[in-house]
Design a protein around this motif. Structure first.
Motif: not given
Length: 354
Positions: A174-185
């Motif tokens: 499992v890899i955790v990434r921080r959202a970078e764009a509004a569409t990620d949310l």
């Protein structure tokens, strides 16, 4: 000789209604050590942008116009009567007070302001002192005091319930990434959110709420979104919002098919490492219902202390708690219905759920 705080508390206090955009409130909330993410003007702004209520601040002002204490509020209407709430969709939002202002005196001033404005009730997501306040407690909060050394922090976590599951998620890739764009949310997280809310039998917040959450809170740096991936597919996500000294877990969602990989544990550990690295004092796991023993045990495993979450209503009579039977029926319907029912019910429900 009386201290300045006791003198102030003994005098009649007047509450002024000031704009949420008032720079005095911005500065007061940004510098107060107890300010949570819910005290940020941006939080009330996004709520009112989505649901149409009127936001403002009830504040006690000093002789020079400086704020001595304040409470962010939105105004709603219930059966034609005005109602103040501080704040809708907020787990915990106590008044912010300076050292000169006593909590009992401020509560009395709030009640007088309510009466003067002919407002039916003022509901506060915190415990307020005073004899005329109605209080209820049907939930708890969990807070972990943060170590600035992540290794020391990790050692405090429950060995089998937390440490082992973090390591399992790492072994599973499992890899955790921080959202970078509004569409990620608004897309990736929202898809998981609808799945989760439907599984729980709860309406899903409208997509526009998460679009506003990004523009008002995440993009300006008042929080962050983490997504956990299995390969290229996001399988879990969480929203964390920041106050002066506290990171608050606000929303979480996941695909049940991937629970065996423990993605949620890795999400929380990543967020807690951020709290360690950035010098926050507290990690707030948010509200849990008293009846949800499993969730309470999960949060306690993160070295968290459980605290009663008391809400207060200032009103002429005690608020009606309701039987809850209608909600139970609605939850059963949402679980069995297609996903669009979960989304549509959120569009209808949350506008009136303050």
């Amino acid at each position: 000789m009386a201290t300045p705080s006791s003198v102030l508390a003994a005098e009649p206090l007047a509450v002024s209604e000031i704009s949420l955009a008032d720079l005095r409130w911005h500065a007061f909330a940004a510098s107060h050590p107890d300010a949570l993410c819910f005290h940020r003007p941006a939080w009330a702004e996004l709520i009112t942008e989505c649901y149409g209520q009127r936001p403002f601040v009830l504040a006690v002002l000093g002789e020079k116009g400086n704020i001595l204490g304040g409470l962010p509020v939105v105004e709603t209407r219930l059966l034609g009567r005005r109602r103040w709430v501080s704040l809708p969709f907020s787990d915990n939002c106590p008044p912010l007070l300076s050292a000169r202002l006593g909590a009992t005196a401020f509560t009395g001033a709030l009640e007088q302001a309510r009466l003067d404005a002919d407002v039916r009730s003022l509901e506060v997501r915190a415990s307020l002192p005073g004899d005329g306040a109605y209080r209820r407690c049907d939930a708890v909060l969990h807070r972990t005091e943060i170590e600035h050394d992540a290794e020391v922090m990790f050692a405090r976590l429950h060995r089998s319930q937390v440490q082992r599951n973090i390591r399992r998620a790492e072994r599973e890739g499992v890899i955790v990434r921080r959202a970078e764009a509004a569409t990620d949310l608004s897309r990736s997280f929202y898809r998981l959110q609808v799945q989760t809310r439907r599984r729980l039998g709860m309406p899903a917040q409208p997509r526009r709420f998460f679009e506003a959450l990004w523009s008002h809170m995440i993009e300006p740096g008042h929080g962050f979104v983490l997504l956990a991936y299995s390969g290229t597919e996001p399988v879990a996500g969480a929203v964390f919002l920041t106050g002066t000294q506290t990171i608050t877990y606000k929303y979480g969602a996941s695909d049940a098919a991937f629970w065996r990989m423990r993605p949620n544990h890795l999400l929380f550990w990543n967020a807690m490492q951020t709290a360690c690295d950035q010098g926050y004092r507290w990690f707030d796991f948010g509200r849990s219902d008293l009846s949800d023993r499993g969730l309470r045990d999960f949060k306690t495993g993160w070295a968290a202390q459980e605290e009663k979450l008391v809400y207060t209503t200032l009103a002429e009579r005690a608020p009606d708690a309701g039987s809850g039977r209608g909600m139970l029926a609605a939850r059963a319907l949402i679980r069995r219905a297609p996903a669009w029912v979960c989304r549509a019910s959120g569009e209808l429900f949350y506008r009136y759920a303050a």
